[in-house]
Scaffold this motif. Structure first.
Motif, PDB file in Angstrom:
ATOM      1  N   GLN A  28       0.825  -1.207   0.000  1.00 51.57           N
ATOM      2  CA  GLN A  28       0.000   0.000   0.000  1.00 51.57           C
ATOM      3  C   GLN A  28       0.861   1.260   0.000  1.00 51.57           C
ATOM      4  O   GLN A  28       0.607   2.201  -0.757  1.00 51.57           O
ATOM      5  N   CYS A  31       2.791   1.681  -3.434  1.00 53.36           N
ATOM      6  CA  CYS A  31       1.926   2.181  -4.513  1.00 53.36           C
ATOM      7  C   CYS A  31       1.546   3.635  -4.286  1.00 53.36           C
ATOM      8  O   CYS A  31       1.447   4.422  -5.244  1.00 53.36           O
ATOM      9  N   GLY A  32       1.357   4.010  -3.022  1.00 48.88           N
ATOM     10  CA  GLY A  32       1.052   5.407  -2.723  1.00 48.88           C
ATOM     11  C   GLY A  32       2.196   6.327  -3.090  1.00 48.88           C
ATOM     12  O   GLY A  32       1.988   7.418  -3.651  1.00 48.88           O
ATOM     13  N   VAL A  34       4.483   5.663  -5.366  1.00 51.88           N
ATOM     14  CA  VAL A  34       4.563   5.672  -6.835  1.00 51.88           C
ATOM     15  C   VAL A  34       3.609   6.727  -7.391  1.00 51.88           C
ATOM     16  O   VAL A  34       3.986   7.510  -8.286  1.00 51.88           O
ATOM     17  N   ARG A  35       2.406   6.787  -6.851  1.00 45.97           N
ATOM     18  CA  ARG A  35       1.431   7.793  -7.301  1.00 45.97           C
ATOM     19  C   ARG A  35       1.941   9.202  -7.000  1.00 45.97           C
ATOM     20  O   ARG A  35       1.789  10.118  -7.821  1.00 45.97           O
ATOM     21  N   SER A  38       4.628  10.074  -9.522  1.00 41.24           N
ATOM     22  CA  SER A  38       4.037  10.365 -10.826  1.00 41.24           C
ATOM     23  C   SER A  38       3.412  11.756 -10.840  1.00 41.24           C
ATOM     24  O   SER A  38       3.555  12.504 -11.813  1.00 41.24           O
ATOM     25  N   LYS A  74      -0.345  -5.597  -8.304  1.00 41.12           N
ATOM     26  CA  LYS A  74      -0.512  -4.214  -7.852  1.00 41.12           C
ATOM     27  C   LYS A  74       0.459  -3.284  -8.578  1.00 41.12           C
ATOM     28  O   LYS A  74       0.109  -2.142  -8.915  1.00 41.12           O
ATOM     29  N   GLU A  77      -0.917  -2.607 -12.026  1.00 43.29           N
ATOM     30  CA  GLU A  77      -2.066  -1.703 -11.975  1.00 43.29           C
ATOM     31  C   GLU A  77      -1.632  -0.254 -11.772  1.00 43.29           C
ATOM     32  O   GLU A  77      -2.144   0.655 -12.434  1.00 43.29           O
ATOM     33  N   VAL A  78      -0.675  -0.027 -10.861  1.00 43.72           N
ATOM     34  CA  VAL A  78      -0.282   1.361 -10.588  1.00 43.72           C
ATOM     35  C   VAL A  78       0.556   1.927 -11.734  1.00 43.72           C
ATOM     36  O   VAL A  78       0.477   3.123 -12.029  1.00 43.72           O
ATOM     37  N   GLU A  81      -2.115   2.892 -14.227  1.00 41.73           N
ATOM     38  CA  GLU A  81      -2.864   4.039 -13.706  1.00 41.73           C
ATOM     39  C   GLU A  81      -2.092   5.338 -13.889  1.00 41.73           C
ATOM     40  O   GLU A  81      -2.656   6.366 -14.263  1.00 41.73           O
ATOM     41  N   CYS A  82      -0.785   5.300 -13.628  1.00 41.58           N
ATOM     42  CA  CYS A  82       0.044   6.505 -13.678  1.00 41.58           C
ATOM     43  C   CYS A  82       0.715   6.707 -15.033  1.00 41.58           C
ATOM     44  O   CYS A  82       1.361   7.740 -15.256  1.00 41.58           O
TER      45      CYS A  82
END
Length: 256
Positions: A28, A31-32, A34-35, A38, A74, A77-78, A81-82
């Motif tokens: 979690q 991925c946070g 990574v966002r 980005s 995951k 997906e990220v 998404e980014c």
């Protein structure tokens, strides 16, 4: 690794993650971050070695998973998404009853571009300082992992320790950058003094002239660097070592 679609200067982000004993929390938080990277303009993002698991031979079997599996799903997906290239550090992988230290790389569409199993396992025995043997539980990979690349940036997810870190971490990066006239980025887990294996931290980026252009401390952070490909081209023109290779005298042979 420099991906063909990135023809111009771009922002690189190294995520120096604090790795806990709870896999779901590691995923979690990774991925946070990574966002977050980005959102700040990073087009290539890298996680550290063993980012979803504590780094230690006693943990690898417990945390190991198949690829594809929970962690790589995951990451895929990220990345999608980014719309970024994501170098997924490494995770303990289980396959056919064997364990591997494996890095997966994902493209902006979420597709896995490469899966690399660590070929040279880390064994060390420095009396009075540290003893650690990946080979006690892990198996080495037995192949190269290649995808469409122009070698202008090398990314190393690594977990050096308090013995090898101060001695070799920056030295090796600067050497590889000058030898190959490339940018070199090494991304470490954050330091946890309470862990059984204490990582050095200090994620670093070195330019093709061997200069350290970005360096983190020991704590969890995201390290940003703008990669200047014009500077790389200038250095290669000034000292043309690539055109001076003597392929008539030596070469590299890939046996598998």
């Amino acid at each position: 690794m420099f991906l063909k679609a990135l023809l111009h200067d771009f922002r690189l982000a190294l995520i120096q993650l604090h790795v806990s004993a709870v896999k779901s929390e590691n995923l979690q938080r990774a991925c946070g971050l990574v966002r977050e990277a980005s959102a700040k303009g990073a087009k290539v993002v890298a996680l550290p070695e063993c980012f979803n698991s504590p780094y230690g031979t006693q943990y690898f079997k417990e945390y190991a998973e198949k690829i594809p599996g929970e962690s790589t799903k995951k990451l895929s997906e990220v990345a999608k998404e980014c719309s970024i290239y994501l170098v997924g550090g490494s995770i303990p992988e289980e396959d056919g009853g064997k364990l591997y230290n494996t890095c997966a790389v994902f493209g902006p569409d979420g597709a896995m571009l490469a899966k690399h199993r660590k070929v040279h396992l880390f064994d060390i025995n420095v009396p009075g300082k540290i003893q650690f043997k990946e080979s006690e539980t892990l198996s080495p990979g037995n192949s190269f992992s290649m995808f469409d690349t122009r070698c202008q940036l090398l990314i190393y997810p690594g977990a050096f320790n308090l013995t090898t870190g101060p001695a070799h971490w920056e030295l090796l990066q600067r050497g590889r950058a000058v030898d190959n006239q490339v940018y070199v980025a090494a991304v470490s887990p954050a330091r946890d003094e309470k862990a059984s294996y204490v990582a050095w931290g200090h994620s670093t980026v070195v330019n093709p002239w061997g200069e350290v252009i970005a360096k983190a401390g020991a704590e969890e952070t995201v390290l940003y660097t703008d990669i200047d490909l014009k500077k790389l081209a200038e250095i290669r023109q000034q000292i043309p070592i690539l055109s001076q290779k003597r392929c008539d005298l030596y070469g590299i042979e890939m046996k598998k």
